[in-house]
Design an enzyme around this catalytic site. Structure first.
Site, mmCIF file in Angstrom:
data_model
loop_
_atom_site.group_PDB
_atom_site.id
_atom_site.type_symbol
_atom_site.label_atom_id
_atom_site.label_comp_id
_atom_site.label_asym_id
_atom_site.label_seq_id
_atom_site.Cartn_x
_atom_site.Cartn_y
_atom_site.Cartn_z
ATOM 1 N N SER A 112 51.665 54.752 -29.504
ATOM 2 C CA SER A 112 50.981 55.629 -28.574
ATOM 3 C C SER A 112 50.595 56.848 -29.389
ATOM 4 O O SER A 112 51.442 57.476 -30.010
ATOM 5 C CB SER A 112 51.941 56.006 -27.446
ATOM 6 O OG SER A 112 51.248 56.619 -26.401
ATOM 7 N N ARG B 34 62.099 46.569 -23.676
ATOM 8 C CA ARG B 34 62.446 47.829 -23.006
ATOM 9 C C ARG B 34 63.935 48.100 -23.171
ATOM 10 O O ARG B 34 64.765 47.452 -22.535
ATOM 11 C CB ARG B 34 62.074 47.759 -21.524
ATOM 12 C CG ARG B 34 62.121 49.099 -20.808
ATOM 13 C CD ARG B 34 61.611 48.998 -19.390
ATOM 14 N NE ARG B 34 60.196 48.656 -19.345
ATOM 15 C CZ ARG B 34 59.212 49.543 -19.464
ATOM 16 N NH1 ARG B 34 59.493 50.813 -19.607
ATOM 17 N NH2 ARG B 34 57.954 49.161 -19.420
ATOM 18 N N GLU C 262 52.843 47.371 -26.024
ATOM 19 C CA GLU C 262 52.527 48.690 -26.559
ATOM 20 C C GLU C 262 53.457 48.987 -27.741
ATOM 21 O O GLU C 262 54.665 49.158 -27.570
ATOM 22 C CB GLU C 262 52.723 49.733 -25.456
ATOM 23 C CG GLU C 262 52.431 51.142 -25.904
ATOM 24 C CD GLU C 262 52.881 52.168 -24.865
ATOM 25 O OE1 GLU C 262 52.881 51.827 -23.668
ATOM 26 O OE2 GLU C 262 53.238 53.272 -25.273
ATOM 27 N N ARG D 61 66.453 56.390 -24.214
ATOM 28 C CA ARG D 61 65.736 56.580 -22.944
ATOM 29 C C ARG D 61 66.491 55.918 -21.798
ATOM 30 O O ARG D 61 66.908 54.769 -21.912
ATOM 31 C CB ARG D 61 64.323 55.977 -23.050
ATOM 32 C CG ARG D 61 63.521 56.660 -24.127
ATOM 33 C CD ARG D 61 62.086 56.204 -24.159
ATOM 34 N NE ARG D 61 61.403 56.880 -25.262
ATOM 35 C CZ ARG D 61 60.129 56.703 -25.570
ATOM 36 N NH1 ARG D 61 59.385 55.869 -24.857
ATOM 37 N NH2 ARG D 61 59.596 57.353 -26.586
ATOM 38 N N ARG E 22 59.397 46.298 -30.662
ATOM 39 C CA ARG E 22 58.240 45.530 -30.196
ATOM 40 C C ARG E 22 57.460 44.929 -31.356
ATOM 41 O O ARG E 22 56.840 43.866 -31.212
ATOM 42 C CB ARG E 22 57.337 46.412 -29.325
ATOM 43 C CG ARG E 22 58.017 46.731 -27.997
ATOM 44 C CD ARG E 22 57.161 47.570 -27.103
ATOM 45 N NE ARG E 22 57.859 47.901 -25.870
ATOM 46 C CZ ARG E 22 57.412 48.772 -24.983
ATOM 47 N NH1 ARG E 22 56.259 49.404 -25.206
ATOM 48 N NH2 ARG E 22 58.094 49.021 -23.891
#
Length: 423
Positions: free
Chosen positions: A351, A276, A348, A261, A390
């Site tokens: 999802s 991130r 997070e 990403r 994470r």
RNA sequence: GGAGAGAUGGCUGAGUGGUCGAAAGCGCCGCAUUGCUAAUGCGGUGUGGGUGUUGAAGCCCACCUCGGGUUCGAAUCCCGAUCUCUCCGCCA
């Protein structure tokens, strides 16, 4: 994408949904183009029908040595008119598609209306945040102290946004994804999938990343391939352009993959640590169901993801995203957020979304009902199960000890050569 | 990277300019027959769209990988793209 007939009939509903999602699209213009298109199509097809009538007659007359000049003239007239109309039709279809591909999915009825994450609803929590007799450190400090986390070297290799783990920390990450895949395939009924990491643009349109998120992904221009931002893309597209049979459903896949990403909109945030990254690993669950089963499947996937966190004994909460926070293609999304005591943040780690028939329509995925009849679009869903860096962060911060060592969660020990801690 | 072959409906596989949405077989569905099963006979069996009826029938259009072209007429001829396969080279 939405069904064009649905947009025609439920225009107000679509408008309201767009507003709730904080998206805009010119529905009026869309409807007008749609009307124009149908008028053009009707006219062209009429001309075409007439031409189809004349052709055999021309052949017959020519063979019989009769005069066909008048008919030939009419045909050439018809063709000229069709040419004009066709150009117009192509343009209209192009314009309509451009708009249609940018209209987001409708939010489910029970999704709270809101603009930002402050409007999200916390629907559940699990576990007690651990108490420490010392000041818990952030994971990057824990990893640094162990000599197994090297942000400076990663930056030298690839720049910011990349990580380098070595030794037991790299091993721990591999243990995690192996563990997750084992649970999902052995206990949760998923079929393991190893799918491509480079995909064509059409696959990204199918799952809904393109055209909207073009700037968030890495593209190989020489070959017109894209690096996947999630395994959702190749796995959801496994049955692209297929008509499945009802007894094949539900289909459930679990896949490990790296994710790439650009994080172009997030420059400058979360620059330290592993939260991130431009590249990270993730285990993804994807389900394909009958429409009537997808609501239950969403909860099933959520439970499957929660199982992992529970067995790792990581406290977390479940968040139902509001309309404005729900992604372009999703109708309803739950996030799982693990507590990271070192950073003092909820991270997070998963999802979980239902796309209903939004992706199925784009990727042309249908099934034929057992009792026969027209093929219907399937429903697709997915959920992270889970995102690795994470989870690693949560483990380092939750399982750290005052002496700088980190306990290895019980369930991972078989994957770590039965070691009990990292030091 | 070089040389060749191919792409037809759920599958196998015919079809080289008109009567082909497409033979045949398989599969599937329905009916008939057989005391069940098997077998047999007959019929049916793609998708998308327009129009219409406000979930009808009917009528029409498109689709033989995709996009162009030739022609009154293309699954069939021409050009381009994509994909698949084979051989050689290279490579983990």
């Amino acid at each position: 994408m939405l069904d064009v007939g649905f947009i025609r009939q439920e225009t107000d509903l679509v408008r309201r949904a767009l507003r709730a999602k904080g998206e805009s699209a010119d529905i009026d213009w869309f409807l007008r183009l749609d009307k124009d298109l149908r008028a053009v199509v009707t006219e062209t097809e009429g001309l075409r029908a007439r031409q189809n009538q004349l052709s055999p007659e021309i052949g017959r007359r020519k063979r019989a040595g009769e005069d066909a000049d008048a008919l030939l003239e009419e045909v050439s007239d018809l063709k000229a008119k069709q040419k004009q109309l066709n150009d117009r039709k192509d343009q209209l279809e192009l314009d309509l598609r451009r708009i249609l591909m940018r209209i987001p999915n409708l939010p489910a009825d029970d999704v709270p209306v809101g603009h930002s994450d402050s409007d999200n609803a916390i629907v559940d929590t699990w576990g007690e945040p651990r108490t420490f007799e010392f000041e818990p450190k952030a994971h990057y400090d824990v990893g640094d102290a162990l000599g197994m986390f090297h942000s400076d070297r990663a930056a030298r290799i690839s720049g910011s946004g990349f990580s380098l783990l070595t030794g037991a920390l790299a091993q721990l990450e591999r243990a995690l994804w192996n563990y997750m895949l084992d649970i999902h395939t052995r206990e949760h009924g998923y079929t393991e999938a190893a799918a491509p990491y480079l995909v064509r643009g059409t696959s990204l349109e199918g799952s809904g990343q393109l055209p909207k998120l073009e700037g968030d992904m890495y593209r190989c221009r020489d070959d017109d391939l894209w690096l996947i931002p999630t395994a959702e893309v190749p796995v959801t597209n496994i049955h692209r352009q297929e008509i499945l049979t009802e007894d094949e459903l539900p289909l459930r896949y679990a896949a490990f993959s790296p994710c790439f990403r650009r994080e172009s909109g997030a420059a400058g945030t979360d620059t330290r640590g592993l939260t991130r990254m431009h590249q990270f690993h993730k285990v993804e669950m994807v389900a394909v169901t009958r429409p009537e089963d997808s609501d239950a499947e969403l909860l099933r996937i959520r439970a499957n993801a929660e199982t992992i966190l529970q067995r790792l004994d990581l406290p977390y909460r479940v968040v139902l995203l509001c309309t404005g926070d729900t992604s372009f293609a999703s109708a309803k999304t739950f996030d799982l957020e693990a507590w990271a005591p070192g950073c003092g943040k909820w991270l997070e780690v998963s999802s979980i979304s239902t796309f209903r028939d939004f992706q199925a329509r784009r990727a042309e995925m249908r099934y034929r009902p057992a009792e026969g009849g027209k093929p219907r679009h399937v429903h697709t869903l997915n959920g992270s199960g889970l995102a690795l860096p994470r989870v690693l962060v949560a483990i380092l911060e939750n399982y750290q000890r005052e002496d700088g060592s980190v306990a290895i969660p019980d369930v991972l020990r078989p994957y770590m050569g039965w070691k009990t801690d990292i030091r």
